[in-house]
Motif scaffolding. Sequence first.
Motif, short mmCIF file in Angstrom:
data_model
loop_
_atom_site.label_atom_id
_atom_site.label_comp_id
_atom_site.label_asym_id
_atom_site.label_seq_id
_atom_site.Cartn_x
_atom_site.Cartn_y
_atom_site.Cartn_z
N PRO A 91 0.80 -1.23 0.00
CA PRO A 91 0.00 0.00 0.00
C PRO A 91 0.84 1.28 0.00
N PHE A 92 2.15 1.15 -0.11
CA PHE A 92 3.03 2.31 0.01
C PHE A 92 3.70 2.62 -1.32
N GLY A 93 4.21 3.83 -1.42
CA GLY A 93 4.92 4.24 -2.61
C GLY A 93 5.37 5.68 -2.48
N ALA A 94 6.43 6.05 -3.21
CA ALA A 94 6.95 7.41 -3.09
C ALA A 94 7.78 7.75 -4.32
N SER A 95 8.02 9.03 -4.46
CA SER A 95 8.93 9.56 -5.48
C SER A 95 10.01 10.38 -4.79
N GLN A 96 11.22 10.32 -5.32
CA GLN A 96 12.32 11.13 -4.79
C GLN A 96 13.04 11.79 -5.94
N THR A 97 13.23 13.09 -5.83
CA THR A 97 13.93 13.87 -6.85
C THR A 97 15.06 14.64 -6.18
N GLU A 98 16.25 14.57 -6.77
CA GLU A 98 17.40 15.30 -6.24
C GLU A 98 17.96 16.22 -7.32
N ARG A 99 18.22 17.45 -6.93
CA ARG A 99 18.86 18.44 -7.81
C ARG A 99 20.07 18.97 -7.05
N ASN A 100 21.23 18.45 -7.36
CA ASN A 100 22.44 18.77 -6.62
C ASN A 100 23.44 19.53 -7.50
N ALA A 101 24.20 20.41 -6.88
CA ALA A 101 25.22 21.17 -7.60
C ALA A 101 26.45 21.31 -6.71
N GLN A 102 27.61 21.40 -7.36
CA GLN A 102 28.86 21.49 -6.61
C GLN A 102 29.90 22.24 -7.43
N GLY A 103 30.75 22.95 -6.74
CA GLY A 103 31.90 23.59 -7.36
C GLY A 103 33.08 23.53 -6.42
N SER A 104 34.28 23.39 -6.96
CA SER A 104 35.47 23.34 -6.11
C SER A 104 36.68 23.80 -6.89
N VAL A 105 37.68 24.25 -6.16
CA VAL A 105 38.96 24.60 -6.75
C VAL A 105 40.05 24.13 -5.80
N ASP A 106 41.08 23.48 -6.37
CA ASP A 106 42.21 22.97 -5.60
C ASP A 106 43.50 23.52 -6.22
N LEU A 107 44.40 23.99 -5.37
CA LEU A 107 45.68 24.51 -5.82
C LEU A 107 46.80 23.80 -5.09
N VAL A 108 47.87 23.49 -5.82
CA VAL A 108 49.06 22.84 -5.26
C VAL A 108 50.26 23.71 -5.59
N TRP A 109 50.94 24.15 -4.55
CA TRP A 109 52.07 25.07 -4.71
C TRP A 109 53.33 24.41 -4.16
N PRO A 110 54.23 23.92 -5.04
CA PRO A 110 55.49 23.32 -4.56
C PRO A 110 56.45 24.40 -4.08
N LEU A 111 56.66 24.47 -2.77
CA LEU A 111 57.55 25.47 -2.20
C LEU A 111 59.01 25.06 -2.30
N GLY A 112 59.24 23.82 -2.67
CA GLY A 112 60.58 23.29 -2.81
C GLY A 112 60.48 21.83 -3.15
N PRO A 113 61.61 21.17 -3.43
CA PRO A 113 61.55 19.75 -3.79
C PRO A 113 61.06 18.86 -2.66
N ARG A 114 61.03 19.38 -1.43
CA ARG A 114 60.60 18.59 -0.27
C ARG A 114 59.50 19.27 0.52
N HIS A 115 58.78 20.16 -0.13
CA HIS A 115 57.76 20.92 0.60
C HIS A 115 56.68 21.32 -0.39
N GLU A 116 55.41 21.00 -0.06
CA GLU A 116 54.30 21.26 -0.96
C GLU A 116 53.09 21.74 -0.17
N LEU A 117 52.51 22.85 -0.60
CA LEU A 117 51.35 23.42 0.06
C LEU A 117 50.12 23.28 -0.84
N SER A 118 49.03 22.74 -0.28
CA SER A 118 47.77 22.60 -1.00
C SER A 118 46.69 23.37 -0.27
N PHE A 119 45.80 23.97 -1.03
CA PHE A 119 44.68 24.67 -0.43
C PHE A 119 43.56 24.77 -1.45
N GLY A 120 42.35 25.00 -0.96
CA GLY A 120 41.22 25.07 -1.87
C GLY A 120 39.93 25.34 -1.15
#
Length: 734
Positions: free
Chosen positions: A368-397
């Motif tokens: 006797p049961f039933g349902a509908s499900q609708t999803e409208r999803n959105a996403q945005g992102s940015v990632d940056l990688v900055w090598p500060l030296g051969p042994r050091h790396e900074l990431s942020f986003g």
Amino acid sequence: MKTGAFALFVVAALAVAGPAHAVLVTGTVVDHAGKPVEFATVSVPALKLGAATDTEGRFTLDLPEGRFAIEVAQLGYERAKLELSVSAAIRPLRVVLADQPVELAEVSVTASSFGKVGKSEGATLRRMQVMTTPGGAADVFQSLRALPGSNAPNEGAAVYVRGGPPSETLIRLDGGTIGHPYHYERASGGLFSALDSYMLKSAFFSSGGFSAKYGGVLSGVLDIETQDPMNLKTVSFGANLVGGGLSSSWSLIPDKLAFVGSMRASDSGLLFRLYGSSTEFETAPSSQDGAGRILYRYSPTGRLALTSLTTSDRSDVIAHVLNFRGAYIEQAANQFTALQLQDVIARKIAIKGQLSGQYYHSDWTYGPFGASQTERNAQGSVDLVWPLGPRHELSFGASAIHHDVEITGAFAADSTDYQRGAPVRYYDTRPTIDTPGFYVEDKMRVWGPLYATAGARADWQSTNRAWTADPRAALAWRVDEHQTLRVAGGRYHQPPEARFLDPTYGNPRLSALTADHAIAGYEWKSDYGNVRLEVYRKRYRDLVTNEAATFYANGGRGESRGVDVFTQGTYRWLTGWVSYGYMEAKRKELDDPRVVPSVYGVKHSLTLVSTYQVRSAWQLGGRYGYSSGRPYTPVIGRTYDAGRALWRPVFGEHQSARMPDTHRLDARVTRLFSLPKGIGLPASSICVGYAEIMNVLATHNALEYYYNADYSQRYARASYFARRLIVAGFALTW
């Protein structure tokens, strides 16, 4: 058995269809250890010709006689240049690529990670392994079951990680979060992936202690990247007893513009007529999916990629819940699109950004049961990688995610009554969740063989209008060239599910769920094998529980702890791996009166996989899986409800009983071949024929229990793969 159960689309090694010239030049590209380098670009600049290596590192070029310069390149390796004299007597080439001298990439600091991280592969899940692993059904999610940390309580495709439900694992496709990535999805997850394995480039899987760039989940991450060949020209067709598929990679403008795509369709009708089914179906289930990716290289360092995935499926199955038997009918459609950009700014900082959107809709009925499900999803992102030296790396986003879920229908108000006239709870709700956030992470070589990663992220949740803060850190000590010790820890938050946020029957002000990870591990790795041992502990807080005044509250808690062991090796023509996990998991959530064993996993899980190359054209493979029974709540008595004229169950302690242990053995034989030129088609490259025996021993594993009308008898419902079935198919590639 459901329709995707044997959608085994095996794609042969990739080859290049080039213009006709006088001499066929073949060769292999390998790394310094002699392992093949897949998808390396092999080009002849003077002729504007190119090819890409297949998964075995092989390539083919049609060249005129003469002397030419050849360039070979692949990310993570130094570019190789060689002079070649082309004549009819030329022998096959062997090109060795040297590693790029990027010191930080030499050691993977991250714990509990299985996939390619820089050049440290560990236990890598390769695309060809996904497509040829016995019992894996050429499916990335089914293949994950062989890796440690994934201890599912059933044979479905959903990813259960260290005592957490599938909703606690983040699944990303080309940088965008994708929900419902399965065919035939129910509450416990789907049965098979909606993404054709032909599209797969890599699958990074982490079962804990993952990077600060991943937010919004408590347990694990599966980060999938689709393939991106720029100069490959190939067309593949495959078919078996449940359907077929077509896929292609095509260089539209060499080194500039390319397309990769696939489409599949399946229907289980023929399979059921031949072998029957362990499950009752009103109609044979069917599914369709298609994926495409356009790649544009607009500069030597810049690239745009547009990925689109469209899926649909329908099932009509007789399902049992307690003492009720009825038809469960569901149809679902999913559309996902992601736009990626990657480039280098200021000649030093690598930037990767993405925008993605998803539209999902499903309709279901049961009794006797039933349902509908609708999803409208959105996403945005940015990632940056900055090598500060051969042994050091900074990431942020930074990232921003918007979830918009609409639920309409009639649900059972009494979990023990599904008969006609049962009480109904009507939903008509559209909760939204917004979670913007940002992170920073620092990777460095602290001293000598000691490496560290320290990071943190902050996210804002719109439901309770509050920020969460997640510090995370990891240390790796490289004992020697083969051995590494790792420790990792951190805090993780996740928004509550939309179904708990209804303003009438829920609590729209629920706060984020919380988990703290602590992991210690040892790894030994060489060119011939890999051994990993990890111990972990995960503590939960703020889980969702039932509450009389507000329906739901953040009153739950839990803990999961255990050991994961993984061994992978190669000896001559024999390759394989063994994965074992031991876990103790307990939770208090929803209507649990206290902390009880978790239903989202099993105490013991063991997988053995092996393949043997009999000759160059024949391969034999086998896979054995064992798991201890999952916890469940037993029915210990019954009462008669005269008002409703039905019997009701009397339950024992929550999760106080266990299902029987499960065993399953699969076997596979694969034959490589080629087709001569004919009927208007060119000669094929390496093609594949295969036969697979699912559940060789015909083990009758039980998935769950159901009962007769008065609860006087109990029956076991068979698992998806409860019969011995033989499936044969082929894949042709030009």
